[in-house]
Write a protein that holds these residues in place. Sequence first.
Motif, PDB file in Angstrom:
ATOM      1  N   MET A   1       0.831  -1.203   0.000  1.00 18.64           N
ATOM      2  CA  MET A   1       0.000   0.000   0.000  1.00 18.64           C
ATOM      3  C   MET A   1       0.867   1.256   0.000  1.00 18.64           C
ATOM      4  O   MET A   1       0.507   2.269  -0.595  1.00 18.64           O
ATOM      5  N   HIS A   2       2.032   1.169   0.648  1.00 26.31           N
ATOM      6  CA  HIS A   2       2.966   2.299   0.595  1.00 26.31           C
ATOM      7  C   HIS A   2       3.428   2.534  -0.838  1.00 26.31           C
ATOM      8  O   HIS A   2       3.499   3.694  -1.299  1.00 26.31           O
ATOM      9  N   ARG A   3       3.749   1.451  -1.566  1.00 28.68           N
ATOM     10  CA  ARG A   3       4.167   1.596  -2.961  1.00 28.68           C
ATOM     11  C   ARG A   3       3.022   2.098  -3.822  1.00 28.68           C
ATOM     12  O   ARG A   3       3.223   2.904  -4.741  1.00 28.68           O
ATOM     13  N   LEU A   4       1.804   1.684  -3.540  1.00 25.12           N
ATOM     14  CA  LEU A   4       0.649   2.109  -4.326  1.00 25.12           C
ATOM     15  C   LEU A   4       0.430   3.616  -4.220  1.00 25.12           C
ATOM     16  O   LEU A   4       0.014   4.263  -5.180  1.00 25.12           O
ATOM     17  N   GLU A   5       0.734   4.157  -3.072  1.00 21.92           N
ATOM     18  CA  GLU A   5       0.522   5.592  -2.839  1.00 21.92           C
ATOM     19  C   GLU A   5       1.731   6.431  -3.231  1.00 21.92           C
ATOM     20  O   GLU A   5       1.663   7.659  -3.262  1.00 21.92           O
ATOM     21  N   LEU A   6       2.859   5.770  -3.535  1.00 23.64           N
ATOM     22  CA  LEU A   6       4.090   6.482  -3.839  1.00 23.64           C
ATOM     23  C   LEU A   6       4.047   7.081  -5.244  1.00 23.64           C
ATOM     24  O   LEU A   6       3.609   6.441  -6.190  1.00 23.64           O
ATOM     25  N   LYS A   7       4.495   8.317  -5.367  1.00 21.98           N
ATOM     26  CA  LYS A   7       4.554   8.982  -6.670  1.00 21.98           C
ATOM     27  C   LYS A   7       6.006   8.972  -7.165  1.00 21.98           C
ATOM     28  O   LYS A   7       6.885   9.557  -6.548  1.00 21.98           O
TER      29      LYS A   7
ATOM     30  N   THR B   1       5.149  -0.112 -11.642  1.00 19.84           N
ATOM     31  CA  THR B   1       4.744   1.188 -12.180  1.00 19.84           C
ATOM     32  C   THR B   1       3.363   1.150 -12.809  1.00 19.84           C
ATOM     33  O   THR B   1       2.475   1.942 -12.464  1.00 19.84           O
ATOM     34  N   ARG B   2       3.156   0.240 -13.744  1.00 18.60           N
ATOM     35  CA  ARG B   2       1.860   0.187 -14.434  1.00 18.60           C
ATOM     36  C   ARG B   2       0.770  -0.369 -13.519  1.00 18.60           C
ATOM     37  O   ARG B   2      -0.383   0.044 -13.607  1.00 18.60           O
ATOM     38  N   MET B   3       1.115  -1.283 -12.652  1.00 15.97           N
ATOM     39  CA  MET B   3       0.122  -1.810 -11.722  1.00 15.97           C
ATOM     40  C   MET B   3      -0.358  -0.751 -10.734  1.00 15.97           C
ATOM     41  O   MET B   3      -1.491  -0.793 -10.267  1.00 15.97           O
ATOM     42  N   ALA B   4       0.532   0.187 -10.402  1.00 17.15           N
ATOM     43  CA  ALA B   4       0.178   1.231  -9.446  1.00 17.15           C
ATOM     44  C   ALA B   4      -0.517   2.419 -10.102  1.00 17.15           C
ATOM     45  O   ALA B   4      -0.974   3.325  -9.398  1.00 17.15           O
ATOM     46  N   ALA B   5      -0.604   2.424 -11.430  1.00 21.06           N
ATOM     47  CA  ALA B   5      -1.238   3.542 -12.125  1.00 21.06           C
ATOM     48  C   ALA B   5      -2.735   3.593 -11.808  1.00 21.06           C
ATOM     49  O   ALA B   5      -3.381   2.549 -11.632  1.00 21.06           O
ATOM     50  N   PRO B   6      -3.308   4.794 -11.732  1.00 21.45           N
ATOM     51  CA  PRO B   6      -4.732   4.915 -11.390  1.00 21.45           C
ATOM     52  C   PRO B   6      -5.665   4.187 -12.345  1.00 21.45           C
ATOM     53  O   PRO B   6      -6.747   3.761 -11.964  1.00 21.45           O
ATOM     54  N   ASP B   7      -5.232   4.045 -13.610  1.00 19.47           N
ATOM     55  CA  ASP B   7      -6.086   3.395 -14.606  1.00 19.47           C
ATOM     56  C   ASP B   7      -5.770   1.915 -14.796  1.00 19.47           C
ATOM     57  O   ASP B   7      -6.178   1.312 -15.789  1.00 19.47           O
ATOM     58  N   SER B   8      -5.046   1.301 -13.868  1.00 24.22           N
ATOM     59  CA  SER B   8      -4.641  -0.101 -14.038  1.00 24.22           C
ATOM     60  C   SER B   8      -5.818  -1.061 -13.962  1.00 24.22           C
ATOM     61  O   SER B   8      -5.784  -2.156 -14.525  1.00 24.22           O
TER      62      SER B   8
END
Length: 521
Positions: A270-276, A284-291
């Motif tokens: 979850m930390h990685r998901l929120e990281l910019k 990277t692509r998995m964490a994108a808002p449109d994934s």
Amino acid sequence: MAAVLDRGWPLSTTTSTTYGAVLVVLTIGQVVLSLGAKLVYNLYFHPLAAYPGPLLARCSRLWYTNALVRGNLPFVVHQAHEKYGEIVRIAPDELAYIDARAWKDIYGPRPGRHEIPKDPNFYLNTSVGDVSIIGADSVRHGKLRRLLSHGFSERALQDQVPIIQDYVDLFIARLRVLSKKPEPVDIVTWYNFFTFDVIGDLAFAESFGCLETSKYHPWIDFMFEVIVGGTYKRAADHYPLVGRLMKLLTPERVKQGVAAHLALMKHKAMHRLELKTDRLDFMTRMAAPDSGLTPEEFIASADTILLGGSETTATLLSGITYYLLKHPAVLDKLVEEIRTKFSSEEEIDLVSVNTLDYMLACLNETFRLYPPVPGALPRRTVVGEALAGSYVPPNTTVAIYHWAMYRTGRHFKRPLEYLPERWLKESWFEEDDRSVMQSFSYGPRNCIGRNLAYVEMRLLLARMLFSFDIEATPAIEGWLDQKVYLLWQKPPLWIKLKPRDVKLRPQVVKLLEQSEQPSAT
């Protein structure tokens, strides 16, 4: 008498005891008859009755489960293949293969047909279940793999090599400090430090700090308990009536390790998901808002990447170190190749290590004799299938055990000997069927991190053998006597390191200078 019974008067104690005994006998008899009928059916009337295998394996799950929980399953399956042939019945509804055609038939692409689904008993008994990339159905798997592929692309790999080199620098610097001491080094631990730090950085944009602190992150300690816990769950699922008891027998440390692992994984993911970040890494692509991924899928896929991208690479590095030390002539030849090719550490990079043909041969031979995943990744048929030339009915688990496939004389000459030359296509080994070795699995579900793993292994091994002379200690004897719970339960591998007087990378020199400075008080 009838009148007495009608008024509800109790039977005599003797009569009641007799009736109870009769009931117990009848119940036991029914169970015995039921089990007996089941055993007879499995042996003589089951759709798989014609397939050979150990008697206990053909009539019940006891043979399989006993080997599974003891950590011996890949080894006993290999022995069964040597005795019974290329297709062996290892449980009433399960077949194991070492026929070369089985790779394509079981795991390969199937134009116009659906893939053979993954066996739920194996894949659902993991910490991430069916929401991760390895447990997802074929449609969902395709989407998850496309998202992940960006982080494993050629462009991404070019960006990742400098990061990997930084951790190799730190690895070399730490070992040079340790090499000045008289005590031997457990190289297994240091390989794990390296691979976990790399995967932490490339998946979560931050290291686990293992090399920096010379300590395991708690997550790593928990991870193996998760793997063992999944093994107990798999065993319990085969015995629904006693499954609850088997789960109760699972060691408490395993239960606690699973819970701690899941909590840490959720926090880290979850930390990685929120990281910019603009860096192109695995997530990277998995964490994108449109994934389109749910948080559960993101967490599960992160867990899969952590395990698949760290422990297996460390295992292969440990294995090749062991085999090199046990075969001094091979070690000398590899060392000569590396030290003839390079005159300084700076010359060892992504491109130059690809020219080390003998190193690649040594890595391949280690993959063959000490595969990081020695067991199987089973599938479960839905319809009748023709696999390796024989009909297999629906609801049959089918799999290839790497340990058995690679150690048979059916595919390799002198199969139990460590002979890297077989991968150099020398004439003496021209009859070896090298195509059967699929260390990263086969087909659309093969390991997406193959190229990254080879980069890590080649860079680290070349740098280590360029910078150090390595020697065995008596403690390495018996190192291969390990248990397998999906992955190897590796003991320490104690070796001696002698630093060479070579031209180090400036980053290594800087790290060594920092290590010599007194700590601030």
